[in-house]
Design a protein around this motif. Structure first.
Motif, PDB file in Angstrom:
ATOM      1  N   ASN A  13       0.890  -1.466  -0.066  1.00  0.00           N
ATOM      2  CA  ASN A  13      -0.185   0.345   0.035  1.00  0.00           C
ATOM      3  C   ASN A  13       1.103   1.453  -0.034  1.00  0.00           C
ATOM      4  O   ASN A  13       0.558   1.942  -0.313  1.00  0.00           O
ATOM      5  CB  ASN A  13      -1.043  -0.588   0.977  1.00  0.00           C
ATOM      6  CG  ASN A  13      -1.768  -0.722   1.002  1.00  0.00           C
ATOM      7  OD1 ASN A  13      -2.510  -1.518   0.417  1.00  0.00           O
ATOM      8  ND2 ASN A  13      -2.823  -1.738   2.973  1.00  0.00           N
ATOM      9  N   ASP A  14       1.931   1.515   0.723  1.00  0.00           N
ATOM     10  CA  ASP A  14       3.119   2.149   1.192  1.00  0.00           C
ATOM     11  C   ASP A  14       3.490   2.875  -0.333  1.00  0.00           C
ATOM     12  O   ASP A  14       3.373   3.696  -0.870  1.00  0.00           O
ATOM     13  CB  ASP A  14       3.665   2.220   1.831  1.00  0.00           C
ATOM     14  CG  ASP A  14       3.419   2.230   3.629  1.00  0.00           C
ATOM     15  OD1 ASP A  14       2.602   2.608   3.679  1.00  0.00           O
ATOM     16  OD2 ASP A  14       3.734   1.967   4.174  1.00  0.00           O
ATOM     17  N   GLU A  15       3.680   2.063  -1.227  1.00  0.00           N
ATOM     18  CA  GLU A  15       4.051   1.756  -2.488  1.00  0.00           C
ATOM     19  C   GLU A  15       3.899   2.381  -3.683  1.00  0.00           C
ATOM     20  O   GLU A  15       3.743   3.049  -4.306  1.00  0.00           O
ATOM     21  CB  GLU A  15       5.265   0.566  -3.572  1.00  0.00           C
ATOM     22  CG  GLU A  15       5.678   0.546  -4.183  1.00  0.00           C
ATOM     23  CD  GLU A  15       6.907   1.059  -4.329  1.00  0.00           C
ATOM     24  OE1 GLU A  15       7.397   1.572  -5.301  1.00  0.00           O
ATOM     25  OE2 GLU A  15       7.603   1.159  -2.780  1.00  0.00           O
ATOM     26  N   GLN A  16       2.336   1.513  -3.296  1.00  0.00           N
ATOM     27  CA  GLN A  16       1.521   2.091  -4.437  1.00  0.00           C
ATOM     28  C   GLN A  16       0.673   4.071  -3.751  1.00  0.00           C
ATOM     29  O   GLN A  16       0.877   4.720  -5.110  1.00  0.00           O
ATOM     30  CB  GLN A  16      -0.144   1.640  -4.209  1.00  0.00           C
ATOM     31  CG  GLN A  16       0.381   0.204  -5.170  1.00  0.00           C
ATOM     32  CD  GLN A  16      -1.050   0.056  -4.306  1.00  0.00           C
ATOM     33  OE1 GLN A  16      -2.547  -0.146  -4.201  1.00  0.00           O
ATOM     34  NE2 GLN A  16      -0.923  -1.901  -5.614  1.00  0.00           N
ATOM     35  N   GLU A  17       0.869   4.477  -2.673  1.00  0.00           N
ATOM     36  CA  GLU A  17       0.698   5.830  -2.751  1.00  0.00           C
ATOM     37  C   GLU A  17       1.732   6.575  -2.866  1.00  0.00           C
ATOM     38  O   GLU A  17       1.341   7.592  -3.172  1.00  0.00           O
ATOM     39  CB  GLU A  17       0.557   5.891  -0.903  1.00  0.00           C
ATOM     40  CG  GLU A  17      -0.870   5.190  -0.348  1.00  0.00           C
ATOM     41  CD  GLU A  17      -1.099   5.383   0.622  1.00  0.00           C
ATOM     42  OE1 GLU A  17      -0.033   5.745   1.429  1.00  0.00           O
ATOM     43  OE2 GLU A  17      -1.681   4.477   1.505  1.00  0.00           O
ATOM     44  N   ASN A  18       3.277   5.806  -2.905  1.00  0.00           N
ATOM     45  CA  ASN A  18       3.830   6.628  -3.292  1.00  0.00           C
ATOM     46  C   ASN A  18       4.099   7.312  -4.718  1.00  0.00           C
ATOM     47  O   ASN A  18       4.437   8.051  -5.175  1.00  0.00           O
ATOM     48  CB  ASN A  18       5.818   6.189  -3.200  1.00  0.00           C
ATOM     49  CG  ASN A  18       5.914   6.072  -1.608  1.00  0.00           C
ATOM     50  OD1 ASN A  18       5.436   6.605  -0.560  1.00  0.00           O
ATOM     51  ND2 ASN A  18       6.403   4.922  -1.513  1.00  0.00           N
ATOM     52  N   HIS A  19       3.290   6.687  -5.314  1.00  0.00           N
ATOM     53  CA  HIS A  19       3.106   6.922  -7.156  1.00  0.00           C
ATOM     54  C   HIS A  19       2.133   7.189  -7.432  1.00  0.00           C
ATOM     55  O   HIS A  19       1.236   7.878  -8.532  1.00  0.00           O
ATOM     56  CB  HIS A  19       3.089   5.456  -7.912  1.00  0.00           C
ATOM     57  CG  HIS A  19       4.209   4.873  -7.421  1.00  0.00           C
ATOM     58  ND1 HIS A  19       6.475   5.972  -7.816  1.00  0.00           N
ATOM     59  CD2 HIS A  19       5.242   3.790  -7.009  1.00  0.00           C
ATOM     60  CE1 HIS A  19       6.891   4.667  -7.617  1.00  0.00           C
ATOM     61  NE2 HIS A  19       6.829   3.968  -6.981  1.00  0.00           N
ATOM     62  N   VAL A  20       1.309   7.565  -6.504  1.00  0.00           N
ATOM     63  CA  VAL A  20      -0.846   8.428  -6.545  1.00  0.00           C
ATOM     64  C   VAL A  20      -0.949   9.698  -7.432  1.00  0.00           C
ATOM     65  O   VAL A  20      -1.324  10.047  -8.587  1.00  0.00           O
ATOM     66  CB  VAL A  20      -1.091   8.780  -5.247  1.00  0.00           C
ATOM     67  CG1 VAL A  20      -2.728   9.404  -5.329  1.00  0.00           C
ATOM     68  CG2 VAL A  20      -1.019   6.916  -5.037  1.00  0.00           C
ATOM     69  N   GLY A  21       0.933  10.346  -7.068  1.00  0.00           N
ATOM     70  CA  GLY A  21       0.172  11.958  -7.751  1.00  0.00           C
ATOM     71  C   GLY A  21       0.974  11.886  -9.324  1.00  0.00           C
ATOM     72  O   GLY A  21       1.525  13.126  -9.376  1.00  0.00           O
ATOM     73  N   ASP A  22       1.910  10.633  -9.094  1.00  0.00           N
ATOM     74  CA  ASP A  22       2.805  10.867 -10.602  1.00  0.00           C
ATOM     75  C   ASP A  22       2.161  11.509 -12.272  1.00  0.00           C
ATOM     76  O   ASP A  22       1.022  10.666 -12.206  1.00  0.00           O
ATOM     77  CB  ASP A  22       3.328   8.948 -10.914  1.00  0.00           C
ATOM     78  CG  ASP A  22       4.274   9.273  -9.994  1.00  0.00           C
ATOM     79  OD1 ASP A  22       4.748  10.397  -9.151  1.00  0.00           O
ATOM     80  OD2 ASP A  22       4.684   8.137  -9.566  1.00  0.00           O
TER      81      ASP A  22
END
Length: 214
Positions: A13-22
């Motif tokens: 989940n943390d990994e997915q959130e890191n790229h949400v704003g890309d």
């Protein structure tokens, strides 16, 4: 095993959130929204300048006279219009827009303004119970304004408890005393005292004389 699986889910989940704003900055809709926010932010200083110059604390873009008011238990955006009407000709003699949430304070000012417009030294005024204020009635008397205002019923809570309210006690000017429903007199007690700028006199009887009264 459960703990390891739970920890792995958190990492995923943390990994997915890191790229949400890309890539969001390249979206046309977001760019347009950001531009509108910047324009709105740029308008604020221009709106603050007249507020600072006038000393006002509120500004309405749709109605310059509207303000945030507390009317009873309601919070509204509007204004309080005060008007004095000549009973003979039915004409508005004086009017004023105020930001007060009630009508308890403008009575004497309206009376004096109406007297000035009509060039008279005294006036007789009729107003509703919302204008009932001891301080304002005293100010009207000083300004030679004879005012007729009904006293609002502030004893509903007492009456709902089955207790006797103030309207059950009648004042006798000749004796300067109140009479209770049992016919007993309540004379003035002690010295008059100031409360909220109003000089008040207390009328009562000793509790021992009322203890056996139904």
């Amino acid at each position: 095993r459960d703990l390891e699986a739970y920890t792995q889910d958190l990492d995923t989940n943390d990994e997915q959130e890191n790229h949400v704003g890309d890539g969001l900055g390249d979206a046309p809709a977001l760019a347009d929204k950001l531009e509108k926010l910047k324009e709105r932010q740029a308008r604020k200083p221009a709106q603050l300048k007249p507020l600072e110059a006038s000393g006002e604390t509120q500004f309405s873009r749709t109605d310059p006279d509207a303000r945030a008011l507390n009317k009873g238990n309601q919070h509204v955006t509007g204004y309080n219009v005060q008007s004095s009407v000549d009973d003979k000709h039915k004409l508005i003699v004086h009017h004023e827009v105020t930001n007060a949430g009630n009508d308890q304070n403008p009575l004497s000012g309206q009376c004096q303004a109406a007297m000035e417009v009509m060039s008279v030294n005294d006036i007789t005024v009729v107003a509703d119970s919302g204008y009932s204020s001891e301080a304002q009635l005293a100010a009207c008397q000083e300004a030679n304004a004879t005012v007729y205002v009904p006293i609002p019923d502030k004893h509903k809570a007492i009456a709902s408890q089955g207790r006797l309210s103030g309207k059950h006690f009648h004042y006798n000017g000749a004796t300067d005393a109140y009479s209770c429903p049992a016919g007993e007199l309540l004379p003035p007690r002690g010295q008059p005292h100031q409360k909220n700028g109003i000089r008040r006199t207390r009328y009562s009887r000793p509790a021992s004389q009322c203890r056996d009264c139904p």
